[in-house]
Design a protein around this motif. Sequence first.
Motif, mmCIF file in Angstrom:
data_model
loop_
_atom_site.group_PDB
_atom_site.id
_atom_site.type_symbol
_atom_site.label_atom_id
_atom_site.label_comp_id
_atom_site.label_asym_id
_atom_site.label_seq_id
_atom_site.Cartn_x
_atom_site.Cartn_y
_atom_site.Cartn_z
ATOM 1 N N LEU A 14 0.833 -1.209 0.000
ATOM 2 C CA LEU A 14 0.000 0.000 0.000
ATOM 3 C C LEU A 14 0.871 1.266 0.000
ATOM 4 O O LEU A 14 0.549 2.239 -0.671
ATOM 5 C CB LEU A 14 -0.956 -0.008 1.187
ATOM 6 N N MET A 81 -5.606 5.859 5.351
ATOM 7 C CA MET A 81 -5.898 4.704 4.503
ATOM 8 C C MET A 81 -7.352 4.250 4.694
ATOM 9 O O MET A 81 -8.058 4.009 3.715
ATOM 10 C CB MET A 81 -4.928 3.565 4.852
ATOM 11 N N THR A 82 -7.802 4.165 5.927
ATOM 12 C CA THR A 82 -9.174 3.706 6.173
ATOM 13 C C THR A 82 -10.204 4.755 5.754
ATOM 14 O O THR A 82 -11.225 4.415 5.163
ATOM 15 C CB THR A 82 -9.372 3.334 7.658
ATOM 16 N N ALA A 85 -10.516 4.744 1.971
ATOM 17 C CA ALA A 85 -11.252 3.570 1.491
ATOM 18 C C ALA A 85 -12.758 3.774 1.668
ATOM 19 O O ALA A 85 -13.546 3.458 0.765
ATOM 20 C CB ALA A 85 -10.785 2.313 2.217
ATOM 21 N N ASN A 112 -11.568 -1.490 -2.260
ATOM 22 C CA ASN A 112 -11.615 -0.690 -1.041
ATOM 23 C C ASN A 112 -12.127 -1.475 0.152
ATOM 24 O O ASN A 112 -11.687 -1.234 1.280
ATOM 25 C CB ASN A 112 -12.421 0.581 -1.287
ATOM 26 N N VAL A 115 -9.106 -3.365 1.283
ATOM 27 C CA VAL A 115 -8.213 -2.475 2.030
ATOM 28 C C VAL A 115 -8.738 -2.274 3.446
ATOM 29 O O VAL A 115 -7.976 -2.332 4.427
ATOM 30 C CB VAL A 115 -8.036 -1.122 1.305
ATOM 31 N N TYR A 118 -8.334 -5.495 5.504
ATOM 32 C CA TYR A 118 -6.923 -5.645 5.811
ATOM 33 C C TYR A 118 -6.487 -4.640 6.876
ATOM 34 O O TYR A 118 -5.768 -4.986 7.821
ATOM 35 C CB TYR A 118 -6.085 -5.473 4.545
ATOM 36 N N ALA A 119 -6.914 -3.376 6.748
ATOM 37 C CA ALA A 119 -6.529 -2.337 7.705
ATOM 38 C C ALA A 119 -7.008 -2.670 9.112
ATOM 39 O O ALA A 119 -6.336 -2.353 10.097
ATOM 40 C CB ALA A 119 -7.076 -0.981 7.270
#
Length: 131
Positions: A14, A81-82, A85, A112, A115, A118-119
């Motif tokens: 990322l 990042m979150t 998304a 997304n 992501v 995963y986050a």
Amino acid sequence: MSNQTSRPIGVTILAILALVTAAVNAFHALQYLAVFPVIFGPVRFFTFNLFGALGFIFLAAIWVWVFRKLWGLEPQGWSFMTILAVINIAFAIIAILGSSTIGEELPAIIINVIVLVYAYSSGVKRAFNVP
């Protein structure tokens, strides 16, 4: 940097993608500064738009910041990042409610969601010291 020195491979990916996005935005800024042409199939032309260039420079700077935060496992990188998304998912849903089809927006939604999942995985949250 986080107490944990090991960066999860997905976070590394990322972070690198954020750096690639910064480079793409920098390239677009150079197009708006008439350094590189804009290409549409066989048609090539130069254009100059200072405001467009400044916008892409600003976006490139943001993505460099995101790269540094993700690479350094800083919590701000995880938050950005979150949030990004979630915003991308919302825009895809709005596009579907408008004139886009589910098929056109499904890749963005799937990527997304991946992501986000995963986050929020325990290893990634631990790496960023996120509760």
